[in-house]
Motif scaffolding. Structure first.
Motif, PDB file in Angstrom:
ATOM      1  N   VAL A  70      40.881  42.630  40.293  1.00 18.30           N
ATOM      2  CA  VAL A  70      40.376  41.971  41.682  1.00 18.30           C
ATOM      3  C   VAL A  70      40.908  40.517  42.021  1.00 18.30           C
ATOM      4  O   VAL A  70      40.696  39.837  41.200  1.00 18.30           O
ATOM      5  CB  VAL A  70      38.741  42.025  41.880  1.00 18.30           C
ATOM      6  CG1 VAL A  70      38.301  41.382  42.902  1.00 18.30           C
ATOM      7  CG2 VAL A  70      37.947  43.448  41.459  1.00 18.30           C
ATOM      8  N   GLU A 129      37.030  43.557  36.536  1.00 19.69           N
ATOM      9  CA  GLU A 129      35.950  44.442  37.208  1.00 19.69           C
ATOM     10  C   GLU A 129      35.743  45.623  36.098  1.00 19.69           C
ATOM     11  O   GLU A 129      36.604  46.484  36.182  1.00 19.69           O
ATOM     12  CB  GLU A 129      35.800  44.622  38.631  1.00 19.69           C
ATOM     13  CG  GLU A 129      34.604  45.174  38.784  1.00 19.69           C
ATOM     14  CD  GLU A 129      34.702  45.107  40.666  1.00 19.69           C
ATOM     15  OE1 GLU A 129      34.896  46.291  41.236  1.00 19.69           O
ATOM     16  OE2 GLU A 129      34.257  44.226  41.280  1.00 19.69           O
ATOM     17  N   TRP A 178      42.589  35.965  39.481  1.00 18.12           N
ATOM     18  CA  TRP A 178      42.030  37.375  39.401  1.00 18.12           C
ATOM     19  C   TRP A 178      40.808  37.440  38.563  1.00 18.12           C
ATOM     20  O   TRP A 178      40.531  36.687  37.652  1.00 18.12           O
ATOM     21  CB  TRP A 178      43.449  38.236  38.938  1.00 18.12           C
ATOM     22  CG  TRP A 178      44.299  38.413  39.991  1.00 18.12           C
ATOM     23  CD1 TRP A 178      44.575  39.212  40.930  1.00 18.12           C
ATOM     24  CD2 TRP A 178      45.496  37.439  40.231  1.00 18.12           C
ATOM     25  NE1 TRP A 178      45.730  38.813  41.600  1.00 18.12           N
ATOM     26  CE2 TRP A 178      46.394  37.735  41.412  1.00 18.12           C
ATOM     27  CE3 TRP A 178      45.794  36.416  39.338  1.00 18.12           C
ATOM     28  CZ2 TRP A 178      47.656  37.238  41.580  1.00 18.12           C
ATOM     29  CZ3 TRP A 178      47.164  35.483  39.664  1.00 18.12           C
ATOM     30  CH2 TRP A 178      47.797  36.259  40.857  1.00 18.12           C
ATOM     31  N   LYS A 179      40.129  38.565  38.511  1.00 20.10           N
ATOM     32  CA  LYS A 179      39.158  38.837  37.664  1.00 20.10           C
ATOM     33  C   LYS A 179      39.175  40.479  37.347  1.00 20.10           C
ATOM     34  O   LYS A 179      39.730  41.183  37.938  1.00 20.10           O
ATOM     35  CB  LYS A 179      37.851  38.719  38.003  1.00 20.10           C
ATOM     36  CG  LYS A 179      37.362  39.639  39.010  1.00 20.10           C
ATOM     37  CD  LYS A 179      35.734  39.088  39.250  1.00 20.10           C
ATOM     38  CE  LYS A 179      35.142  40.313  40.261  1.00 20.10           C
ATOM     39  NZ  LYS A 179      33.612  39.958  40.687  1.00 20.10           N
ATOM     40  N   TRP A 232      32.553  36.240  34.967  1.00 17.31           N
ATOM     41  CA  TRP A 232      32.767  37.597  34.533  1.00 17.31           C
ATOM     42  C   TRP A 232      33.104  37.910  33.156  1.00 17.31           C
ATOM     43  O   TRP A 232      33.406  39.104  32.704  1.00 17.31           O
ATOM     44  CB  TRP A 232      33.909  38.162  35.605  1.00 17.31           C
ATOM     45  CG  TRP A 232      35.022  37.550  35.853  1.00 17.31           C
ATOM     46  CD1 TRP A 232      35.360  36.526  36.462  1.00 17.31           C
ATOM     47  CD2 TRP A 232      36.540  37.759  34.838  1.00 17.31           C
ATOM     48  NE1 TRP A 232      36.758  36.040  36.255  1.00 17.31           N
ATOM     49  CE2 TRP A 232      37.275  36.981  35.410  1.00 17.31           C
ATOM     50  CE3 TRP A 232      36.426  38.698  33.927  1.00 17.31           C
ATOM     51  CZ2 TRP A 232      38.374  36.796  34.733  1.00 17.31           C
ATOM     52  CZ3 TRP A 232      37.872  38.849  33.498  1.00 17.31           C
ATOM     53  CH2 TRP A 232      38.521  37.776  33.743  1.00 17.31           C
ATOM     54  N   GLY A 251      39.599  48.127  33.358  1.00 19.97           N
ATOM     55  CA  GLY A 251      38.877  47.922  34.540  1.00 19.97           C
ATOM     56  C   GLY A 251      39.910  47.613  35.508  1.00 19.97           C
ATOM     57  O   GLY A 251      41.243  48.021  35.387  1.00 19.97           O
ATOM     58  N   LYS A 252      39.243  47.284  36.933  1.00 23.16           N
ATOM     59  CA  LYS A 252      40.159  47.238  38.089  1.00 23.16           C
ATOM     60  C   LYS A 252      40.384  45.511  38.226  1.00 23.16           C
ATOM     61  O   LYS A 252      39.456  44.819  38.007  1.00 23.16           O
ATOM     62  CB  LYS A 252      39.471  47.804  39.199  1.00 23.16           C
ATOM     63  CG  LYS A 252      39.231  49.208  38.901  1.00 23.16           C
ATOM     64  CD  LYS A 252      40.018  50.085  39.017  1.00 23.16           C
ATOM     65  CE  LYS A 252      39.467  51.608  38.668  1.00 23.16           C
ATOM     66  NZ  LYS A 252      38.904  52.078  39.966  1.00 23.16           N
TER      67      LYS A 252
END
Length: 275
Positions: free
Chosen positions: A264, A274, A271-272, A29, A261-262
């Motif tokens: 996740v 998004e 975490w990443k 990502w 972004g959000k």
């Protein structure tokens, strides 16, 4: 300012091979927004405006023009920041509040501008908000080899435009909209993030608690510029856990476009972002 930079400018272990392996493997990502194919980090230096309709708050004021700085491509800049700000609908005189999440060089520069050989406040109608503990630390400790106090902080103090506030200060609470500081100490002694809540929605401006989204993939990576690396690690993990709620918009002060972004949550404490 936006573009690629060597990962080791920020993180000791972020060599190009390591970043390529990370993007090729457990954190795909990160491409294309945050790591390029050469293994360089993509990031930016930016100011953010919170416009509530009744208030215009600018968060972090970047590097400024004409200032002597230790990083060569940050020194003696002559960039159209104020013209760009005005073109976006926010001329300097329309800003009523200036917020510095902390007092590092790339967050205070446009507090002032050079006028007739003197540094004067850039935003003459604004109150400048510094967290009291942050100001006290830098005012006592100073800055190595850079005149940051002299050209970006002391002039607004002497102009009587500064309010020294608590790390949990509420900037605004009206009409269902709240803008407040959230203490996120570690990167500097009294660093804060900025939380915006309105009509049931929430956003948070991270400041330098998270310098780059790669720290979501490897949250133990400390920035070379952290005041207390262990404290920042703990604060960052708590922040990531708190805002991995699927709804909070996280806006990174230094995140490359799209900058938001959000969060996740993934397995094994990672975490990443998004977007």
């Amino acid at each position: 300012m936006e573009g690629p930079a060597p990962g080791k400018f920020l993180f000791a272990d972020a060599g190009t091979d390591r970043l390529i392996a990370l993007a090729d493997g457990p954190a795909p990502w990160l491409r294309p927004h945050f790591v390029d194919n050469r293994g360089m980090l993509l990031s930016k230096i930016q100011a953010l405006v919170i416009d509530t309709g009744s208030r215009r708050i600018i968060v972090d004021t970047c590097l400024g023009n004409g200032k002597e700085r230790a990083v060569p491509n940050w020194s003696g800049l002559q960039l159209p920041f104020l013209e760009d700000l005005a073109a976006a609908g926010y001329p300097t005189e329309s800003i009523d509040t200036v917020v510095c999440t902390h007092l590092h060089v790339d967050h205070v520069g446009w507090n002032t501008r050079l006028e007739d050989g003197a540094w004067v406040p850039t935003f003459p109608n604004a109150r400048y908000l510094f967290v009291r503990g942050e100001y006290q630390y830098w005012n006592e400790a100073g800055y190595a080899d850079e005149p940051i106090l002299e050209d970006s902080i002391t002039p607004v103090m002497e102009a009587g435009l500064v309010d020294l506030v608590a790390a949990d200060h509420v900037l605004l609470d009206e009409g269902g909209t709240v803008v407040r500081f959230e203490p996120t100490f570690g990167h500097t002694p009294a660093h804060v993030s900025v939380v915006i809540e309105s009509v049931g929605r929430r956003a948070v401006i991270s400041g330098d608690l998270i310098h780059h989204p790669v720290q979501m993939a490897i949250p133990n990576w400390a920035s070379r510029f952290d005041y207390d690396a262990d404290a920042t690690r703990a604060t960052r993990k708590a922040f990531l856990d708190r805002y991995a709620d699927g709804s909070t918009l996280v806006i990174g002060t230094h995140f490359a476009t799209p900058s938001a972004g959000k969060i996740v949550a993934l397995d094994a404490g990672t975490w990443k972002l998004e977007v």
